[in-house]
Write an enzyme that holds these catalytic residues in place. Structure first.
Site, short mmCIF file in Angstrom:
data_model
loop_
_atom_site.label_atom_id
_atom_site.label_comp_id
_atom_site.label_asym_id
_atom_site.label_seq_id
_atom_site.Cartn_x
_atom_site.Cartn_y
_atom_site.Cartn_z
N PHE A 5 -39.95 19.83 1.14
CA PHE A 5 -39.21 19.65 2.39
C PHE A 5 -39.69 20.67 3.41
CE2 PHE A 5 -35.40 17.50 4.06
CZ PHE A 5 -35.36 16.40 3.24
N ASP A 52 -14.15 18.09 16.44
CA ASP A 52 -12.70 18.32 16.59
C ASP A 52 -12.29 19.72 16.15
OD1 ASP A 52 -12.90 15.69 17.24
OD2 ASP A 52 -11.47 14.95 15.75
N GLN A 101 -30.28 21.40 16.51
CA GLN A 101 -31.51 20.94 15.89
C GLN A 101 -31.84 19.51 16.29
OE1 GLN A 101 -31.84 20.37 11.34
NE2 GLN A 101 -33.25 21.99 11.92
N HIS A 139 -34.02 16.54 15.00
CA HIS A 139 -34.76 16.10 13.82
C HIS A 139 -35.99 15.36 14.31
CE1 HIS A 139 -35.86 14.30 10.06
NE2 HIS A 139 -34.87 14.90 9.43
N LEU A 184 -31.62 8.05 11.56
CA LEU A 184 -32.50 9.05 10.93
C LEU A 184 -33.44 8.45 9.89
CD1 LEU A 184 -32.94 12.22 10.54
CD2 LEU A 184 -31.67 11.87 8.44
N GLU A 202 -36.51 13.65 6.33
CA GLU A 202 -37.69 14.48 6.18
C GLU A 202 -38.31 14.26 4.79
OE1 GLU A 202 -37.36 18.40 8.12
OE2 GLU A 202 -37.67 19.16 6.09
N ARG A 258 -38.26 22.08 11.37
CA ARG A 258 -37.95 21.00 12.31
C ARG A 258 -38.11 21.38 13.77
NH1 ARG A 258 -32.73 18.66 9.01
NH2 ARG A 258 -34.00 17.76 7.37
N HIS A 281 -29.54 16.23 15.81
CA HIS A 281 -29.22 16.03 14.40
C HIS A 281 -28.14 16.98 13.88
CE1 HIS A 281 -29.99 14.82 10.32
NE2 HIS A 281 -30.34 16.03 9.94
N ARG A 302 -32.06 25.40 11.29
CA ARG A 302 -31.76 25.16 9.88
C ARG A 302 -32.96 24.52 9.18
NH1 ARG A 302 -29.87 20.62 6.83
NH2 ARG A 302 -29.55 19.33 8.66
C1 LIG Z 1 -28.19 11.12 8.97
C2 LIG Z 1 -28.06 12.51 8.41
C3 LIG Z 1 -28.80 12.89 7.30
C4 LIG Z 1 -28.69 14.18 6.77
N1 LIG Z 1 -29.43 14.53 5.67
C5 LIG Z 1 -29.28 15.77 5.13
C6 LIG Z 1 -29.96 16.14 3.93
O1 LIG Z 1 -30.67 15.36 3.31
N2 LIG Z 1 -29.79 17.39 3.45
C7 LIG Z 1 -28.98 18.29 4.08
O2 LIG Z 1 -28.86 19.41 3.59
N3 LIG Z 1 -28.31 17.95 5.21
C8 LIG Z 1 -28.43 16.72 5.73
N4 LIG Z 1 -27.74 16.40 6.87
C9 LIG Z 1 -26.75 17.33 7.40
C10 LIG Z 1 -25.49 17.26 6.54
O3 LIG Z 1 -25.35 15.99 5.98
C11 LIG Z 1 -24.24 17.60 7.34
O4 LIG Z 1 -24.41 18.80 8.02
C12 LIG Z 1 -23.05 17.73 6.39
O5 LIG Z 1 -22.94 16.60 5.57
C13 LIG Z 1 -21.74 17.98 7.12
O6 LIG Z 1 -20.73 18.05 6.14
P1 LIG Z 1 -19.29 18.56 6.50
O7 LIG Z 1 -18.50 18.59 5.23
O8 LIG Z 1 -19.36 19.80 7.27
O9 LIG Z 1 -18.70 17.45 7.48
P2 LIG Z 1 -18.71 15.85 7.46
O10 LIG Z 1 -19.33 15.27 6.26
O11 LIG Z 1 -19.22 15.43 8.77
O12 LIG Z 1 -17.16 15.53 7.35
C14 LIG Z 1 -16.25 15.84 8.39
C15 LIG Z 1 -14.88 15.42 7.96
O13 LIG Z 1 -13.94 15.89 8.88
C16 LIG Z 1 -13.03 14.87 9.20
N5 LIG Z 1 -12.49 15.16 10.53
C17 LIG Z 1 -13.16 15.50 11.65
N6 LIG Z 1 -12.30 15.71 12.66
C18 LIG Z 1 -11.07 15.51 12.14
C19 LIG Z 1 -9.75 15.57 12.68
N7 LIG Z 1 -9.52 15.87 13.96
N8 LIG Z 1 -8.72 15.28 11.87
C20 LIG Z 1 -8.92 14.94 10.56
N9 LIG Z 1 -10.13 14.88 10.01
C21 LIG Z 1 -11.18 15.16 10.80
C22 LIG Z 1 -13.84 13.61 9.11
O14 LIG Z 1 -13.01 12.49 8.95
C23 LIG Z 1 -14.67 13.93 7.87
O15 LIG Z 1 -13.92 13.64 6.72
C24 LIG Z 1 -27.83 15.10 7.39
C25 LIG Z 1 -27.08 14.73 8.50
C26 LIG Z 1 -27.21 13.45 9.01
C27 LIG Z 1 -26.41 13.11 10.24
#
Ligand SMILES: Cc1cc2nc3c(=O)[nH]c(=O)nc-3n(C[C@H](O)[C@H](O)[C@H](O)COP(=O)(O)OP(=O)(O)OC[C@H]3O[C@@H](n4cnc5c(N)ncnc54)[C@H](O)[C@@H]3O)c2cc1C
Length: 596
Positions: free
Chosen positions: A121, A223, A242, A244, A254, A257, A288, A355, A400
């Site tokens: 990666f 939020d 970032q 991507h 997306l 990578e 990236r 991203h 990142r």
């Molecule tokens: C397409 C894509 C591919 C990716 N691929 C990779 C990868 O291969 N490897 C890697 O390391 N990273 C990757 N990333 C980055 C990584 O996936 C994210 O940074 C990470 O999953 C975020 O996780 P999180 O738990 O912080 O939030 P999220 O998974 O975004 O979850 C947020 C949660 O908060 C809840 N929420 C938000 N606001 C409120 C509110 N006001 N009230 C109640 N609930 C709320 C939502 O409902 C959700 O449940 C990728 C990102 C994307 C977009």
């Protein structure tokens, strides 16, 4: 205010059911604590489900590796803005949290000998930058999907209580500034509730939807950032976003990578593998920020592909249909569905696309939210934790590395859970709610409900996204940023004047969107104001005015700017705090020029 507001009590209230929220809740529920997890959507629809490429951990299953290399790569990837204590903690814990996930039932791809499959990666190397390493633990190109479902199932088993389609609105702080709960809107009924907690943990994910072209889910509206900002808590390093390198041209979707990890090549209009010129060692697998800028440069210099010379080709045709079907099945589908391209036979058009936010709510390595107070830049705010993309611990600094976010969720979700378990919350009683606990939220809702004229949320949000896209892109200029500050300030005024036409209560998505825009604007203001103030280039924040000079190679100015930005909503003001260059047990990686 006459609206009736119910109150429910928990040991811990977690806002967000993505990977970070559910990793924390699992630790707590398993310890017998009473945990509520709120989510705007069903837990397994959180954005973590979309993660494709993998989770970084120096297992060394397929090439020689150890956590010191991972630590070095992450510090260098961060362009020396990451805190080295947090980075050491994350990289050392990585193998443990991945094996734990394996034991929870995560369906990783396997090598012939049964060990977890790992792919190369961007920016991940062996022997301190010498050559690419295979560090990304993957389940095909559906790693986040596999991980989120695994965590959800374990949470169901541990009896975590989920509040699905509940939108948290505001943090509740008492007179001492301690956080004692949140207010939330139950979407099905339109009712407002108080969820009182001995601790609140924010895990609300990123705010990628402040930009027009984004790989992020529509729910990623920042939020948690809005809630923190309105409650007087600063946001850290929000200028660093970032891009991507490989979002599908014109669609934003997306392409992981992992494509380049499996051997895909970026080509310009001449068919040239141009990354060889810019990054002779890592080539297409440079970090990236670097690859995105090179692509932009190629396009600017007229070597973009297509009739408008406005994209780059990602070529996977040499990988073979079998490898693609096995390792990149979703990418194959995305090619068909979003670009009308069979990636086994022809290259697919890509452009750098927003991203990930490197910044967020400032925390320490236990997930506790910190802010400056009485001369201490990192004073703990009682009762509040934050983990995942909404938090800034800061392991990613100015840029990142791929796979380090899923890792961040697991390591710091778990660490926050452990820290709370050790605090023996079960034995503590709840602090009293202040009399005005729900007033801020009720006033926000009342304003929308009583509005008779004004603009629609969607129109304001679209203008906000267009402005951010235009003024805070891959390459920035000081003038663009300064104009952006003024534009976003104007839009902030318009947000105050949003109107709601449909005032019904049951599943009123227009009301949800209007409330989300109030969060988007906080994230956008934080970004543009922090960016315009940082007079250097570092990581993802590249400003043409601050270019390469002998005194400041690559435009990075460590003497003046090796520091974290803190943005406060009140007064739209900035503060700064030092970067922690001291790891926990090893020697610091001293700053140097980034080449690949
Ligand atoms: C397409 C894509 C591919 C990716 N691929 C990779 C990868 O291969 N490897 C890697 O390391 N990273 C990757 N990333 C980055 C990584 O996936 C994210 O940074 C990470 O999953 C975020 O996780 P999180 O738990 O912080 O939030 P999220 O998974 O975004 O979850 C947020 C949660 O908060 C809840 N929420 C938000 N606001 C409120 C509110 N006001 N009230 C109640 N609930 C709320 C939502 O409902 C959700 O449940 C990728 C990102 C994307 C977009």
């Amino acid at each position: 205010m006459t609206a009736k507001v119910s109150t429910r009590k928990f040991d811990v209230v977690i806002v967000g059911a993505g990977g970070s929220g559910m990793r924390a809740s699992l630790q707590l529920a398993r310890a017998g604590l009473n945990v509520a997890v709120l989510s705007k959507v069903f837990p397994t629809r959180s954005h973590t489900v979309a993660a494709q490429g993998g989770i970084g951990a120096s297992l060394g299953n397929m090439s020689e590796d150890n956590w010191h290399y991972h630590f070095y790569d992450t510090v260098k990837g961060s362009d020396w803005l990451g805190d080295q204590d947090a980075i050491e903690f994350m990289c050392r814990e990585a193998p443990k949290v991945v094996y734990e996930l394996e034991h929870f039932g995560m369906p990783f791809d396997r090598n012939a000998d049964g060990t977890i499959y790992q792919r190369p990666f961007g920016g991940h190397t062996a022997n301190y930058g010498e050559k690419p390493v295979q560090r990304a633990c993957a389940a095909a190109d559906r790693t986040g999907h596999a991980m989120l479902h695994t965590l959800y199932q374990q949470n169901v088993k541990a009896r975590t209580q989920f509040f699905v389609e509940w939108m948290a609105l505001d943090l509740i702080r008492d007179a001492e500034g301690d956080v004692v709960g949140v207010t939330a809107l139950e979407m099905e009924t339109g009712d407002v509730h108080i969820l009182q907690g001995k601790t609140v943990l924010l895990a609300t994910g990123g705010a990628g939807r402040i930009f027009a072209a984004s790989t992020n889910a529509f729910i990623n509206t920042g939020d948690g950032l809005g809630m923190a900002a309105r409650a007087g808590i600063p946001l850290e390093d929000m200028e660093f976003w970032q891009f991507h390198p490989t979002g599908v041209h014109n669609a934003g979707v997306l392409l992981t990578e992992g494509c380049r990890g499996e051997g895909a090549i970026l080509r310009n209009a001449n068919g040239e593998r141009f990354m060889e010129r810019y990054a002779p060692t890592l080539k297409d697998l440079a970090p990236r920020d670097f690859v995105s800028r090179c692509m932009d440069q190629e396009i600017k210099e007229g070597r973009g592909c297509g009739p408008n010379k406005d994209y780059i080709n990602l070529d996977m045709t040499h990988l073979g249909a079998d490898t693609i079907a096995k390792r990149l099945p979703s990418v194959l589908e995305i090619g068909h569905n979003f670009a009308n391209v069979d990636i086994t036979k022809e290259p697919i058009p890509v452009v750098p696309t927003i991203h990930y936010q490197m910044g967020g709510i400032p925390t320490n390595i236990h997930g506790q939210v910190v802010a400056p107070k009485n001369g201490n830049p990192n004073e703990i705010i009682n009762g509040l934790y934050a983990v995942g993309e909404c938090a800034c611990v800061s392991v990613h600094g100015a840029n990142r590395l791929g796979t380090n976010s899923l890792l961040d969720l697991l390591v710091f979700g778990r660490a926050a859970g452990n820290h709370l378990v050790a605090a023996d919350l079960g034995k503590r009683s709840h602090k009293a709610l202040p009399a005005d606990a729900a007033d801020r939220s009720l006033a926000r809702l009342a304003r929308l409900d009583n509005s008779t004229s004004g603009e629609y949320a969607q129109d304001v949000a679209n203008d906000l996204r267009a402005a951010m896209q235009q003024h805070a892109g891959v390459f920035r200029t000081q003038a663009m940023l300064d104009q952006g500050v003024a534009k976003i300030a104007e839009i902030a005024q318009r947000v105050k004047n949003i109107t709601l036409k449909d005032k019904s209560k049951v599943f009123n998505t227009a009301r949800i969107e209007a409330l989300e825009v109030e969060n988007l604007i906080e994230a956008a203001q934080a970004t543009i104001v922090s960016a315009a103030a940082r007079k250097e280039s570092r990581g993802a924040h590249t400003v043409n005015d601050y270019g390469d000079t002998p005194a400041h190679p690559n435009g990075r100015n460590d003497e003046e700017w090796m520091k974290h930005t803190l943005w406060y909503s009140e007064g739209n003001r900035l503060d700064y705090k030092p970067v922690n260059l001291k790891p926990l047990t090893v020697e610091s990686v001293p700053p140097k020029v980034r080449t690949f």
